[in-house]
Design a protein around this motif. Structure first.
Motif, PDB file in Angstrom:
ATOM      1  N   ALA A 297      22.572 -29.724  28.840  1.00 24.32           N
ATOM      2  CA  ALA A 297      23.805 -29.231  28.221  1.00 24.32           C
ATOM      3  C   ALA A 297      24.029 -27.754  28.484  1.00 24.32           C
ATOM      4  CB  ALA A 297      23.774 -29.484  26.711  1.00 24.32           C
ATOM      5  N   SER A 298      22.996 -27.059  28.917  1.00 20.00           N
ATOM      6  CA  SER A 298      23.138 -25.607  28.997  1.00 20.00           C
ATOM      7  C   SER A 298      22.761 -25.004  30.340  1.00 20.00           C
ATOM      8  CB  SER A 298      22.267 -24.952  27.915  1.00 20.00           C
ATOM      9  OG  SER A 298      20.910 -25.283  28.127  1.00 20.00           O
ATOM     10  N   GLN A 299      22.037 -25.754  31.169  1.00 18.89           N
ATOM     11  CA  GLN A 299      21.565 -25.186  32.423  1.00 18.89           C
ATOM     12  C   GLN A 299      22.112 -25.957  33.624  1.00 18.89           C
ATOM     13  OE1 GLN A 299      19.471 -22.281  32.736  1.00 18.89           O
ATOM     14  NE2 GLN A 299      20.334 -22.195  30.674  1.00 18.89           N
ATOM     15  N   PRO A 300      22.262 -25.277  34.758  1.00 23.79           N
ATOM     16  CA  PRO A 300      22.682 -25.998  35.968  1.00 23.79           C
ATOM     17  C   PRO A 300      21.559 -26.912  36.453  1.00 23.79           C
ATOM     18  CG  PRO A 300      22.126 -23.712  36.487  1.00 23.79           C
ATOM     19  CD  PRO A 300      22.059 -23.843  34.995  1.00 23.79           C
ATOM     20  N   PRO A 301      21.896 -27.940  37.227  1.00 21.95           N
ATOM     21  CA  PRO A 301      20.836 -28.795  37.778  1.00 21.95           C
ATOM     22  C   PRO A 301      19.916 -27.984  38.691  1.00 21.95           C
ATOM     23  CG  PRO A 301      23.026 -29.648  38.336  1.00 21.95           C
ATOM     24  CD  PRO A 301      23.235 -28.337  37.670  1.00 21.95           C
ATOM     25  N   MET A 302      18.704 -28.475  38.893  1.00 20.87           N
ATOM     26  CA  MET A 302      17.767 -27.775  39.779  1.00 20.87           C
ATOM     27  C   MET A 302      17.861 -28.441  41.152  1.00 20.87           C
ATOM     28  SD  MET A 302      13.953 -26.372  38.959  1.00 20.87           S
ATOM     29  CE  MET A 302      12.918 -27.811  39.060  1.00 20.87           C
ATOM     30  N   ARG A 303      18.085 -27.638  42.189  1.00 20.32           N
ATOM     31  CA  ARG A 303      18.393 -28.169  43.519  1.00 20.32           C
ATOM     32  C   ARG A 303      17.174 -28.435  44.381  1.00 20.32           C
ATOM     33  NH1 ARG A 303      23.228 -30.277  42.582  1.00 20.32           N
ATOM     34  NH2 ARG A 303      24.612 -28.755  41.596  1.00 20.32           N
ATOM     35  N   GLY A 304      16.024 -28.045  43.914  1.00 24.22           N
ATOM     36  CA  GLY A 304      14.787 -28.307  44.651  1.00 24.22           C
ATOM     37  C   GLY A 304      13.639 -28.327  43.666  1.00 24.22           C
ATOM     38  N   LYS A 305      12.419 -28.500  44.170  1.00 25.10           N
ATOM     39  CA  LYS A 305      11.268 -28.696  43.282  1.00 25.10           C
ATOM     40  C   LYS A 305      10.521 -27.410  42.947  1.00 25.10           C
ATOM     41  CE  LYS A 305       9.634 -33.383  44.079  1.00 25.10           C
ATOM     42  NZ  LYS A 305       8.437 -34.172  44.374  1.00 25.10           N
ATOM     43  N   ASN A 306      10.979 -26.267  43.484  1.00 24.64           N
ATOM     44  CA  ASN A 306      10.148 -25.066  43.449  1.00 24.64           C
ATOM     45  C   ASN A 306      10.370 -24.196  42.217  1.00 24.64           C
ATOM     46  OD1 ASN A 306       9.016 -25.518  46.206  1.00 24.64           O
ATOM     47  ND2 ASN A 306      11.212 -25.430  46.675  1.00 24.64           N
ATOM     48  N   VAL A 307       9.357 -24.195  41.361  1.00 26.17           N
ATOM     49  CA  VAL A 307       9.446 -23.500  40.076  1.00 26.17           C
ATOM     50  C   VAL A 307       8.640 -22.216  40.119  1.00 26.17           C
ATOM     51  CG1 VAL A 307       8.881 -23.657  37.617  1.00 26.17           C
ATOM     52  CG2 VAL A 307       9.714 -25.683  38.848  1.00 26.17           C
ATOM     53  N   CYS A 308       9.244 -21.141  39.621  1.00 21.13           N
ATOM     54  CA  CYS A 308       8.486 -19.906  39.461  1.00 21.13           C
ATOM     55  C   CYS A 308       8.213 -19.711  37.966  1.00 21.13           C
ATOM     56  CB  CYS A 308       9.264 -18.724  40.023  1.00 21.13           C
ATOM     57  SG  CYS A 308       8.318 -17.188  39.932  1.00 21.13           S
ATOM     58  N   ILE A 309       6.981 -19.344  37.643  1.00 21.40           N
ATOM     59  CA  ILE A 309       6.609 -19.081  36.255  1.00 21.40           C
ATOM     60  C   ILE A 309       6.454 -17.572  36.089  1.00 21.40           C
ATOM     61  CG2 ILE A 309       4.814 -19.423  34.492  1.00 21.40           C
ATOM     62  CD1 ILE A 309       4.131 -22.066  36.061  1.00 21.40           C
ATOM     63  N   VAL A 310       7.159 -17.022  35.098  1.00 18.11           N
ATOM     64  CA  VAL A 310       7.083 -15.585  34.814  1.00 18.11           C
ATOM     65  C   VAL A 310       6.559 -15.435  33.388  1.00 18.11           C
ATOM     66  CG1 VAL A 310       8.380 -13.431  34.614  1.00 18.11           C
ATOM     67  CG2 VAL A 310       9.022 -15.108  36.360  1.00 18.11           C
ATOM     68  N   SER A 311       5.375 -14.829  33.241  1.00 19.45           N
ATOM     69  CA  SER A 311       4.676 -14.855  31.959  1.00 19.45           C
ATOM     70  C   SER A 311       4.090 -13.500  31.592  1.00 19.45           C
ATOM     71  CB  SER A 311       3.536 -15.886  32.050  1.00 19.45           C
ATOM     72  OG  SER A 311       2.742 -15.877  30.895  1.00 19.45           O
ATOM     73  N   ASN A 312       3.876 -13.281  30.310  1.00 18.53           N
ATOM     74  CA  ASN A 312       3.155 -12.069  29.900  1.00 18.53           C
ATOM     75  C   ASN A 312       1.723 -12.356  29.456  1.00 18.53           C
ATOM     76  OD1 ASN A 312       3.894 -13.330  27.538  1.00 18.53           O
ATOM     77  ND2 ASN A 312       4.514 -11.474  26.453  1.00 18.53           N
ATOM     78  N   VAL A 313       1.277 -13.590  29.651  1.00 17.88           N
ATOM     79  CA  VAL A 313      -0.109 -13.953  29.332  1.00 17.88           C
ATOM     80  C   VAL A 313      -0.668 -14.871  30.409  1.00 17.88           C
ATOM     81  CG1 VAL A 313      -0.307 -13.722  26.828  1.00 17.88           C
ATOM     82  CG2 VAL A 313       0.909 -15.674  27.781  1.00 17.88           C
ATOM     83  N   GLY A 314      -1.975 -14.750  30.620  1.00 20.41           N
ATOM     84  CA  GLY A 314      -2.614 -15.517  31.691  1.00 20.41           C
ATOM     85  C   GLY A 314      -2.832 -16.984  31.357  1.00 20.41           C
ATOM     86  N   GLY A 315      -3.569 -17.239  30.284  1.00 19.84           N
ATOM     87  CA  GLY A 315      -3.947 -18.611  29.938  1.00 19.84           C
ATOM     88  C   GLY A 315      -2.769 -19.569  29.825  1.00 19.84           C
ATOM     89  N   PRO A 316      -1.785 -19.237  28.991  1.00 25.92           N
ATOM     90  CA  PRO A 316      -0.629 -20.125  28.897  1.00 25.92           C
ATOM     91  C   PRO A 316       0.101 -20.320  30.226  1.00 25.92           C
ATOM     92  CG  PRO A 316      -0.730 -18.711  26.975  1.00 25.92           C
ATOM     93  CD  PRO A 316      -1.804 -18.235  27.920  1.00 25.92           C
ATOM     94  N   ALA A 317       0.040 -19.316  31.110  1.00 28.17           N
ATOM     95  CA  ALA A 317       0.666 -19.469  32.427  1.00 28.17           C
ATOM     96  C   ALA A 317      -0.093 -20.510  33.247  1.00 28.17           C
ATOM     97  CB  ALA A 317       0.712 -18.136  33.152  1.00 28.17           C
ATOM     98  N   ILE A 318      -1.400 -20.552  33.078  1.00 27.26           N
ATOM     99  CA  ILE A 318      -2.193 -21.575  33.773  1.00 27.26           C
ATOM    100  C   ILE A 318      -1.807 -22.962  33.253  1.00 27.26           C
ATOM    101  CG2 ILE A 318      -4.531 -22.532  33.993  1.00 27.26           C
ATOM    102  CD1 ILE A 318      -5.552 -19.648  34.173  1.00 27.26           C
TER     103      ILE A 318
END
Lengths: 458, 458
Positions: A297-318
């Motif tokens: 309802a709020s975001q455009p569709p994703m056109r490919g499979k490639n996700v970038c994760i941007v985090s301020n903590v290590g463990g949860p990013a893993i």
């Protein structure tokens, strides 16, 4: 209902298709009930009558007429008539309402036998009036005009773009409770009931053409006309996503008190195939239904499979990287250009994905790195993680996320992972259109579904 | 750390095993820090010092000595010394604390190089003092004695029987936030840090023999000595469940920015095999870790696969039956005797599982049917569903569930499905030991895990 009635209906009532709209967008309403009659089967009661009256009078922005058959006799005209009486009395008053020129009826109460249902349908057909129910009990909600025919006082979800169709009263009530409690923006809510006239396809058609509905979320237990449902859905999903939670994958076995896995899987695979054919997104439980719908309802569709994760903590990013893999998406390879730009701005940041912004990252660092990442053509979507505990991040900092995201045609989801942290950030992001999840697993599911819908649209 | 140091440690420090206890159950504490020094790497700061001091002084029931090295010089004796200084200064003060006879040290701050870590270990070895850290940052929590060495002010989970070990500061902070926010009863919380001395096995041994710990929940990213870990865990899980969330199933690939599914699955399967061998229960995410732990901490294991669902609504009961099947459990076949008894007491109730108590069911009906069902030898566990919305059930009615359940050696879990409904009932059931979930999927997972642990114990 007989086959003959069914076929008549399809040809003749299509003329009255426009009257389905009067169910959801009436300018005037008459609620007909009784301050005396109690009938357990079908749920007629003065309390239900009073509670529905309360909700209509409290929220509806149009004209409301509360008509107690114990004290009044002459029925005026209104677009929508809501009936909360036992079967025979309901039929009588439905006839009168149709004669005054009502466009649609919501028959809240139930208890109708086959003959009474057939009679109701004939009446509707004759007058070109559309009927929702009987036995819908809760009826419908249209948040934008304050129309709420349920008997749950003051249970009104926030205005939004998700419309919900439920084939079960109990699951529908749960979905309504969930949406209200978790502040999920709703456009329409429909409790289908016994479907003497208006069926799932009618409601789907209306919601498909409704500009206020961006996502259709359905709870279904069965489909009567599979081919029609699939064909209609296929048309709709080309323009608007449909998300389905199907109950009763073990319904047969449940009824027989037999848990026979083979037969269960078999019958369930037919639904899987039908949903796939129709471009419908299937989810596993109530929470997933909303996780998916909120993202769509709020975001455009994703056109490919490639996700970038941007985090301020290590463990949860893993953990987030794990969830991306479990959702069968990929961790994006950042382009050399992006790496150099990040390196230049923040020499301390490791240039691998997940990107660890480090515990002291505030709004500025998030804004700048998120912008660089979204500009990278090798990135199709972003999962942002922003913890408060053990970090310098403040809830207000989260505002930069929708601010940056809105400038790009790529989905971004936010994960202020945890309990209190999640609530604090979610409150700041309320109304910004940024989907906010308390766990990476839910955010990964959201991105997965945005990817699936992106493929549907190709 | 060299191999030589490692082997020395194993033989000699085993004498000091009892001093691990001083980490968790000290009678007196000295916190050593500085009101002046700021060192970003390693996180030394007057703020951290002040925040930890605040938590110790606010919650700890024993003697607390706050020792600012800028204003004081003579160190007194205490069971536990907590250090929040840069590496070299920490080593100096650790030596002094050891000379005064401290039993254990929590080295909160980090930034130690290999030589400094080796020196720390030698010191510990010489004095038979046990050291947690360095770089544990948050240290530990023991709710029963109010010991909280974290710098998050006023973040204290309720007292309970679940002990948590985290190999990641960020994930540990999330787990702590989650437990505190969702009122999950915690016994001990351990942030492992760099493990110069005390390692996972030491903590596991302590928690295994700790009568206040009923379940051990772990977040791990890696295992150093796989064989030792498996052997120790196997012994523990015969008496006490260990639940593990493993992060980094795609860690390698993440680091290489390579999402190569085959290698991921391969390395992850080794962990799966090890956990299975050790009788460890593996879960998929943070929420599941607590879903499982809460069930294991409060309910008996499930001795068979046969689940009975007792509900006051139809639709959610169907979803519950689906979730039972998805969890690879079975819907119980009620015995004829049970059916007759239910039939006699409530002629209106259909005698199939899920049992639909109908929307007007209150405490009495739940009490009586739950009792009959738990007495049925063909039922191994029960999932209760009690909605408020669209039903007559009141939150207070839920009290009968733990009341009845406590009389039988079979697990019972409660699902007041929804948002507001869940919160209302969960508040009533707080402290009763009845696991309460907002969705059938989570309750089914809980029962599945109780079944798995039941098999482990056979």
């Amino acid at each position: 209902m007989t086959g003959k009635l069914k076929s008549t209906k399809t040809t003749k009532l299509s003329k009255a298709k426009q009257n389905v709209r009067a169910i959801f967008e009436p300018r005037s309403i008459t609620l007909i009930g009784s301050s005396k009659i109690v009938e357990e089967v079908g749920m007629t009661s003065p309390k239900l009558f009073a509670d529905v009256a309360y909700n209509l009078q409290t929220y509806f922005e149009g004209r409301v007429n509360i008509f107690d058959i114990e004290t009044r006799s002459t029925l005026g005209k209104s677009d929508l008539t809501i009936l909360a009486l036992p079967p025979q009395k309901s039929l009588n008053w439905a006839g009168k309402a149709m004669n005054t020129g009502t466009k649609a009826i919501i028959q809240l109460t139930g208890g109708f036998d086959a003959a009474q249902r057939a009679k109701y349908f004939k009446l509707a057909l004759k007058h070109h009036v559309r009927v929702l129910g009987p036995n819908t009990i809760m009826g419908i909600i249209n948040t934008r005009v304050g129309l709420n025919t349920t008997f749950e006082r003051n249970l009104m979800p926030p205005v939004g773009n998700i419309s919900v169709i439920s084939q079960s009263g109990g699951v529908g009530a749960t979905l309504l409770d969930w949406a209200s409690y978790y502040d999920i923006g709703v456009s329409k809510f429909v409790f289908m009931g016994d479907k003497v006239d208006i069926d799932d396809e009618n409601v789907l058609e209306y919601l498909a053409s409704d500009p206020k509905t961006r996502v259709i979320a359905m709870y279904i237990e069965g489909i009567k006309n599979g081919r029609k449902f699939v064909e209609l859905s296929r048309k709709i999903t080309a323009r608007k996503p449909i998300v389905v939670l199907k109950g009763g994958i073990t319904q047969e076995s449940a009824q027989r008190a037999l848990s026979h896995t083979a037969s269960v899987a078999g019958s369930d695979e037919i639904f899987n195939a039908a949903f796939k054919d129709a471009g419908i997104i299937r989810v596993g439980d109530i929470e997933d239904l909303f996780t998916a719908s909120v993202a769509l309802a709020s975001q455009p569709p994703m056109r490919g499979k490639n996700v970038c994760i941007v985090s301020n903590v290590g463990g949860p990013a893993i953990l987030a990287a794990d969830e991306v893999a479990k959702a069968e998406l990929e961790l994006a390879h950042l382009s050399e250009e992006t790496k150099q730009k990040v390196q230049k701005a923040y020499p301390g940041i490791d240039l691998i994905n997940p990107i660890d912004l480090i515990a002291d990252a505030r709004a500025d660092r998030y804004r700048n790195v998120l912008k660089l990442v979204l500009e990278d053509s090798q990135v199709d979507g972003v999962m942002v993680i922003n913890m408060l505990k053990s970090c310098f991040f403040e809830p207000e900092d989260a505002k930069v996320i929708p601010e940056v995201a809105s400038r790009y045609d790529k989905p971004v989801v936010d994960v202020p992972v945890g309990g209190e942290d999640f609530i604090k950030v979610a409150n700041v992001l309320k109304g910004t259109g940024m989907p906010t999840y308390n766990l990476p697993s839910k955010a990964a599911l959201a991105l997965r579904i945005l990817y699936e819908y992106g493929r549907r649209q190709c």
